[in-house]
Design a protein around this motif. Structure first.
Motif: not given
Length: 382
Positions: A48-52, A66-68, A86-93, A104-108
């Motif tokens: 899925y394409p990434s964006f920032t 994000g992912k689109e 304490g969570d890091l942004t971009g963690a695999p989960v 599911r069709g969302f800009i996430a």
């Protein structure tokens, strides 16, 4: 929210003296909860394409990743995710959440925000306890959410009038709840994860109760998921938060729902998500009503019925594998960096200085009067 109980059963609780040694062991990396369970590798990834994007919080820039969805469809609904303290942004989960909603069709998008352990600890100890923490998150939501949502809505394929779904875990879950009154009516469904009460319903503030949320988002557009092994699990509290009198069991829907034997981090293999933290297979891949896919289907369909895309084949959705940990396990990640809270350091320093001053005063008193102060006090009293 997970800093203030003995480590293996942490939750949002004001610190007590009995917890102090557990806190010291935690911050100095001496926890014995480490696990060496194997993980399941990811299947072929669709890519899925990434964006920032970015936004400003009190003059400081914060990133949005994000992912689109695949393809060129436009006027798509938006999904926002908030990690916990304490969570890091971009963690695999976390990225898995974005990929699941892009499918599911969302800009996430995942929104980075101030969520340090230091901030949480100091607020719970010296800033009004759990209620003070909730008031802090409410204030934070007013600064974070409108700016972050505006930034994501600038995506050329996004249309926030098509629907906005929000979820988050722990502090991010409370932020999710409180975001509705700061959204200008744009949020159409929320699903907080891992929230509840620290000790009782008297800690709740208006922004977390159904009565405070209803003017901004109807209760049939809200769902809370909390593990039964989470210290925040409290039926009376969740009833006040959701506006429903009992938990849902075998059918997904609005209200609140228990994740059986789920710890605070029932969805992630680590208590604080790092760049090595994967989703738990038992949660991500289950077909249970309370599971990842069922919950995200409900969130997507509720937020944007006309734009939601049903997923029938989950192969290739995720860029990372998952962990075989049980839902009740939540060890500290091997690469976690947990700083000792500055406010506690200053508190210890002040206590030491105060003790030194008292000792010096006693010595000076005895020297001046040529008699032990304590004996003199005893003589006067008797």
């Amino acid at each position: 929210i997970r800093l203030v109980r003995p480590w293996c059963n942490h939750c949002c609780r004001c610190f007590s003296v009995s917890n102090l040694m557990s806190l010291f062991r935690l911050f100095f990396g001496l926890s014995s909860c480490a696990s060496a369970l194997q993980s399941v590798e990811a299947a072929t990834y669709n890519g899925y394409p990434s964006f920032t994007r970015s936004y400003q919080y009190d003059g400081t820039g914060h990133v949005i990743i994000g992912k689109e969805p695949l393809g060129n469809a436009t006027n798509l609904p938006v999904f926002i995710f908030f990690g916990g303290t304490g969570d890091l942004t971009g963690a695999p989960v976390h990225v898995n959440f974005l990929e699941a909603m892009a499918a599911r069709g969302f800009i996430a998008a995942e929104v980075d925000y101030p969520n340090t352990l230091d901030e949480l600890t100091c607020k719970l100890w010296f800033g009004g306890g759990f209620e003070g923490f909730l008031e802090m998150v409410d204030e934070k939501a007013g600064k974070v959410f409108p700016a972050a949502l505006d930034a994501v809505c600038t995506h050329p394929r996004a249309d926030c009038s098509s629907g906005v779904a929000v979820t988050g875990h722990s502090q991010g879950g409370y932020l999710t709840q409180m975001s509705v009154k700061h959204s200008g009516g744009r949020v159409t469904a929320i699903m907080p994860l891992g929230i509840g009460c620290d000790s009782g319903t008297d800690e709740l503030i208006g922004a977390t109760k159904d009565a405070g949320l209803a003017p901004y988002l109807a209760k049939n557009k809200r769902l809370i998921l909390t593990g039964t092994k989470d210290g925040l699990w409290n039926e009376g509290c969740l009833q006040q938060m959701s506006g429903y009198g009992s938990a849902r069991t075998d059918i997904i829907g609005p209200g609140y729902m228990a994740v059986p034997n789920g710890a605070h981090s029932f969805h992630s293999e680590h208590a604080w998500s790092t760049m090595k933290s994967m989703a738990k297979c038992l949660y991500r891949d289950t077909k249970a009503a309370w599971g990842w896919n069922s919950a995200l289907d409900w969130l997507g369909q509720t937020a944007s019925p006309s734009k939601f895309v049903a997923v029938s084949n989950y192969t290739g959705i995720y860029s990372s594998g998952c962990s075989n940990m049980t839902l009740s396990q939540e060890p500290l990640a091997p690469d976690a960096e947990v700083p000792f809270p500055a406010c506690i350091v200053w508190f210890i320093i002040c206590c030491v200085l105060l003790s030194c001053c008292c000792c010096c005063s006693c010595v000076f008193c005895c020297y001046q009067r040529k008699v032990c102060c304590f004996k003199e006090w005893y003589r006067i009293e008797n």
